[in-house]
Design a protein around this motif. Structure first.
Motif: not given
Length: 288
Positions: A91-118
């Protein structure tokens, strides 16, 4: 086929390396889209069921396609799940445009989106992993039996039938678990101030606005590519639940209003917007 340009695509629970995986279908789907961001929300490769005896070329083509998308500029986030948990050590490894993470938060048009497997909500995973793995093998066998059954039903001109869905819907414990899973995800997301929460894991595709006394949040689940063949797509500031069996030949619309417009109405709406923008700029310049 012309690729559909979308901002974010989310897939999960592909389970490459298992007999239940619909590798050909996921490959067709990936070939049909041109996303800026591709989120792999866990259980893409099923390490639990991995066997040297079964990893067909169609499964390898899916991995090759994902790597190819990354090499062409698509940002790929691989969120680890329970069936591919061995990747969590990277987790945290970056290979070019591929990133391995355990969870992710993105800003989508001013709104926060939380991604995780569950799977963090799953007591059977955290407290009795051997039991969960046994259940995974039984599920894989059930999918194989279901495929044989559906082959026979198709030959007889009858509709396909899902044994796993029937079992899930009839077992009170399963229904309660799914309900608790969704409620827990929503309550945590609202507590953390997220506008969207997107999970996988339970193989139950869904898009629904939920709320409690503290606020509201859109709950999203990308489903799977074993039973439901579903994905999540974000574009035009909207989330869509993509269903392969219904949407593979359908265009993506932002909402029903646009979907029902004819060509002339679409042209008028675009030109009227441009006219209004130019008018506003002219008035602004005159004021200055």
């Amino acid at each position: 086929m012309k690729k559909r340009k979308i901002d974010v695509a989310v897939i999960s629970d592909v389970h490459l390396g298992t007999y239940g995986c619909h590798a050909d279908e996921i490959l067709i789907y990936l070939n049909s889209i041109d996303p800026k961001i591709l989120i792999l929300n866990g259980d893409i490769v099923d390490v639990w069921q991995f066997s040297k005896r079964y990893f067909p070329s169609s499964h390898m083509k899916v991995l090759k396609k994902i790597i190819g998308m990354a090499s062409k500029g698509v940002q790929v986030y691989y969120i680890t799940g329970n069936h591919d948990e061995m990747l969590r050590k990277f987790s945290g490894t970056i290979m070019g445009n591929v990133q391995i993470v355990d969870k992710l938060v993105l800003d989508l048009d001013g709104k926060k989106a939380w991604f995780f497997h569950g799977d963090v909500f799953d007591a059977s995973i955290t407290n009795a992993k051997w039991l969960a793995k046994l259940g995974g093998k039984g599920y894989d066998l059930l999918i194989l039996i279901n495929r044989a059954l559906n082959w026979g039903l198709t030959k007889m001109g009858k509709e396909k039938y899902s044994l796993s869905k029937r079992i899930k819907n009839s077992v009170k414990g399963a229904v309660k678990y799914i309900s608790n899973f969704e409620e827990t995800a929503i309550n945590l997301a609202i507590e953390k101030g997220y506008d969207y929460v997107a999970c996988g894991h339970i193989h139950q595709p869904k898009k629904e606005l939920k709320e409690n006394k503290h606020g509201r949040c859109v709950y999203l689940n990308s489903g799977d590519w074993v039973e439901n063949l579903t994905a999540l797509e974000y574009s035009f500031k909207r989330w869509k639940l993509y269903q392969y069996n219904h949407d593979k030949l359908s265009p993506f619309f932002a909402d029903e209003e646009i979907k029902n417009m004819d060509m002339q109405q679409l042209i008028n709406s675009i030109t009227s917007t441009n006219t209004s923008t130019k008018k506003d700029k002219t008035e602004g310049n005159a004021t200055e």
